[in-house]
Motif scaffolding. Sequence first.
Motif, PDB file in Angstrom:
ATOM      1  N   ASP A   1       0.805  -1.212   0.000  1.00 18.25           N
ATOM      2  CA  ASP A   1       0.000   0.000   0.000  1.00 18.25           C
ATOM      3  C   ASP A   1       0.840   1.265   0.000  1.00 18.25           C
ATOM      4  O   ASP A   1       0.296   2.362  -0.082  1.00 18.25           O
ATOM      5  CB  ASP A   1      -0.918   0.023   1.224  1.00 18.25           C
ATOM      6  CG  ASP A   1      -1.868  -1.160   1.229  1.00 18.25           C
ATOM      7  OD1 ASP A   1      -2.144  -1.675   0.130  1.00 18.25           O
ATOM      8  OD2 ASP A   1      -2.321  -1.553   2.307  1.00 18.25           O
ATOM      9  N   ALA A   2       2.158   1.138   0.123  1.00 18.60           N
ATOM     10  CA  ALA A   2       3.020   2.309   0.192  1.00 18.60           C
ATOM     11  C   ALA A   2       3.043   3.024  -1.162  1.00 18.60           C
ATOM     12  O   ALA A   2       3.115   2.376  -2.207  1.00 18.60           O
ATOM     13  CB  ALA A   2       4.438   1.916   0.587  1.00 18.60           C
ATOM     14  N   PRO A   3       2.983   4.354  -1.138  1.00 17.06           N
ATOM     15  CA  PRO A   3       3.029   5.085  -2.402  1.00 17.06           C
ATOM     16  C   PRO A   3       4.438   5.095  -2.980  1.00 17.06           C
ATOM     17  O   PRO A   3       5.422   4.934  -2.253  1.00 17.06           O
ATOM     18  CB  PRO A   3       2.599   6.493  -2.006  1.00 17.06           C
ATOM     19  CG  PRO A   3       3.002   6.614  -0.577  1.00 17.06           C
ATOM     20  CD  PRO A   3       2.842   5.238   0.015  1.00 17.06           C
ATOM     21  N   GLY A   4       4.521   5.278  -4.280  1.00 17.53           N
ATOM     22  CA  GLY A   4       5.831   5.395  -4.912  1.00 17.53           C
ATOM     23  C   GLY A   4       6.106   4.271  -5.884  1.00 17.53           C
ATOM     24  O   GLY A   4       5.281   3.403  -6.139  1.00 17.53           O
ATOM     25  N   LEU A   5       7.316   4.304  -6.416  1.00 18.56           N
ATOM     26  CA  LEU A   5       7.745   3.341  -7.420  1.00 18.56           C
ATOM     27  C   LEU A   5       8.088   2.009  -6.759  1.00 18.56           C
ATOM     28  O   LEU A   5       8.800   1.978  -5.756  1.00 18.56           O
ATOM     29  CB  LEU A   5       8.976   3.909  -8.143  1.00 18.56           C
ATOM     30  CG  LEU A   5       9.462   3.216  -9.385  1.00 18.56           C
ATOM     31  CD1 LEU A   5       8.376   3.253 -10.450  1.00 18.56           C
ATOM     32  CD2 LEU A   5      10.699   3.915  -9.909  1.00 18.56           C
ATOM     33  N   LYS A   6       7.591   0.929  -7.296  1.00 20.05           N
ATOM     34  CA  LYS A   6       7.853  -0.401  -6.741  1.00 20.05           C
ATOM     35  C   LYS A   6       8.998  -1.037  -7.528  1.00 20.05           C
ATOM     36  O   LYS A   6       8.837  -1.452  -8.668  1.00 20.05           O
ATOM     37  CB  LYS A   6       6.613  -1.278  -6.863  1.00 20.05           C
ATOM     38  CG  LYS A   6       5.339  -0.645  -6.353  1.00 20.05           C
ATOM     39  CD  LYS A   6       5.173  -0.815  -4.873  1.00 20.05           C
ATOM     40  CE  LYS A   6       3.822  -0.392  -4.366  1.00 20.05           C
ATOM     41  NZ  LYS A   6       3.521   1.023  -4.482  1.00 20.05           N
ATOM     42  N   ILE A   7      10.187  -1.085  -6.925  1.00 15.38           N
ATOM     43  CA  ILE A   7      11.369  -1.664  -7.560  1.00 15.38           C
ATOM     44  C   ILE A   7      11.942  -2.704  -6.607  1.00 15.38           C
ATOM     45  O   ILE A   7      12.102  -2.437  -5.420  1.00 15.38           O
ATOM     46  CB  ILE A   7      12.437  -0.586  -7.856  1.00 15.38           C
ATOM     47  CG1 ILE A   7      11.882   0.484  -8.771  1.00 15.38           C
ATOM     48  CG2 ILE A   7      13.666  -1.206  -8.467  1.00 15.38           C
ATOM     49  CD1 ILE A   7      12.868   1.594  -9.049  1.00 15.38           C
ATOM     50  N   SER A   8      12.278  -3.855  -7.145  1.00 19.18           N
ATOM     51  CA  SER A   8      12.862  -4.899  -6.301  1.00 19.18           C
ATOM     52  C   SER A   8      14.320  -4.547  -5.985  1.00 19.18           C
ATOM     53  O   SER A   8      14.968  -3.799  -6.722  1.00 19.18           O
ATOM     54  CB  SER A   8      12.787  -6.249  -7.007  1.00 19.18           C
ATOM     55  OG  SER A   8      13.718  -6.297  -8.057  1.00 19.18           O
ATOM     56  N   PRO A   9      14.842  -5.093  -4.905  1.00 17.09           N
ATOM     57  CA  PRO A   9      16.247  -4.823  -4.554  1.00 17.09           C
ATOM     58  C   PRO A   9      17.231  -5.276  -5.634  1.00 17.09           C
ATOM     59  O   PRO A   9      18.276  -4.656  -5.814  1.00 17.09           O
ATOM     60  CB  PRO A   9      16.449  -5.624  -3.270  1.00 17.09           C
ATOM     61  CG  PRO A   9      15.092  -5.760  -2.695  1.00 17.09           C
ATOM     62  CD  PRO A   9      14.155  -5.832  -3.854  1.00 17.09           C
ATOM     63  N   ASN A  10      16.906  -6.336  -6.369  1.00 21.08           N
ATOM     64  CA  ASN A  10      17.804  -6.797  -7.433  1.00 21.08           C
ATOM     65  C   ASN A  10      17.909  -5.763  -8.553  1.00 21.08           C
ATOM     66  O   ASN A  10      18.991  -5.539  -9.108  1.00 21.08           O
ATOM     67  CB  ASN A  10      17.314  -8.121  -8.004  1.00 21.08           C
ATOM     68  CG  ASN A  10      17.487  -9.248  -7.022  1.00 21.08           C
ATOM     69  OD1 ASN A  10      18.311  -9.175  -6.124  1.00 21.08           O
ATOM     70  ND2 ASN A  10      16.688 -10.279  -7.179  1.00 21.08           N
ATOM     71  N   VAL A  11      16.795  -5.130  -8.890  1.00 24.52           N
ATOM     72  CA  VAL A  11      16.812  -4.103  -9.933  1.00 24.52           C
ATOM     73  C   VAL A  11      17.648  -2.912  -9.487  1.00 24.52           C
ATOM     74  O   VAL A  11      18.431  -2.354 -10.262  1.00 24.52           O
ATOM     75  CB  VAL A  11      15.371  -3.683 -10.292  1.00 24.52           C
ATOM     76  CG1 VAL A  11      15.360  -2.501 -11.231  1.00 24.52           C
ATOM     77  CG2 VAL A  11      14.618  -4.845 -10.892  1.00 24.52           C
ATOM     78  N   VAL A  12      17.519  -2.532  -8.227  1.00 27.12           N
ATOM     79  CA  VAL A  12      18.313  -1.418  -7.697  1.00 27.12           C
ATOM     80  C   VAL A  12      19.795  -1.759  -7.743  1.00 27.12           C
ATOM     81  O   VAL A  12      20.633  -0.919  -8.118  1.00 27.12           O
ATOM     82  CB  VAL A  12      17.869  -1.073  -6.260  1.00 27.12           C
ATOM     83  CG1 VAL A  12      18.785  -0.037  -5.630  1.00 27.12           C
ATOM     84  CG2 VAL A  12      16.431  -0.583  -6.250  1.00 27.12           C
ATOM     85  N   LEU A  13      20.148  -2.984  -7.398  1.00 23.79           N
ATOM     86  CA  LEU A  13      21.547  -3.415  -7.426  1.00 23.79           C
ATOM     87  C   LEU A  13      22.104  -3.378  -8.840  1.00 23.79           C
ATOM     88  O   LEU A  13      23.201  -2.859  -9.072  1.00 23.79           O
ATOM     89  CB  LEU A  13      21.661  -4.822  -6.836  1.00 23.79           C
ATOM     90  CG  LEU A  13      23.066  -5.398  -6.753  1.00 23.79           C
ATOM     91  CD1 LEU A  13      23.893  -4.603  -5.765  1.00 23.79           C
ATOM     92  CD2 LEU A  13      23.003  -6.852  -6.348  1.00 23.79           C
TER      93      LEU A  13
END
Length: 82
Positions: free
Chosen positions: A43-55
């Motif tokens: 339910d959190a607002p914002g962009l949903k990016i997995s930790p692997n994508v960020v890495l």
Amino acid sequence: MAAGGAPPRGSAAAAASLRRRRTSGAGAAGGASGNMLQFYTDDAPGLKISPNVVLVMSIGFIAFVAILHVIGKLYLVPKGSA
């Protein structure tokens, strides 16, 4: 006798006092961690990016900057300075 009027160690009163402190402290910590967990819910607002994508994106950015440094050293050297 223990300092500060505390019950002696190992007594039933000391155990009860420790239990009271733990339950009251856990309630305060649970409330604080409940506020932090709202950032990780669906339910959190914002962009949903997995930790692997960020890495992968961060490693790609570091590689891109390193390549730009190499290109700058190889091709932007004045011709008469050698």
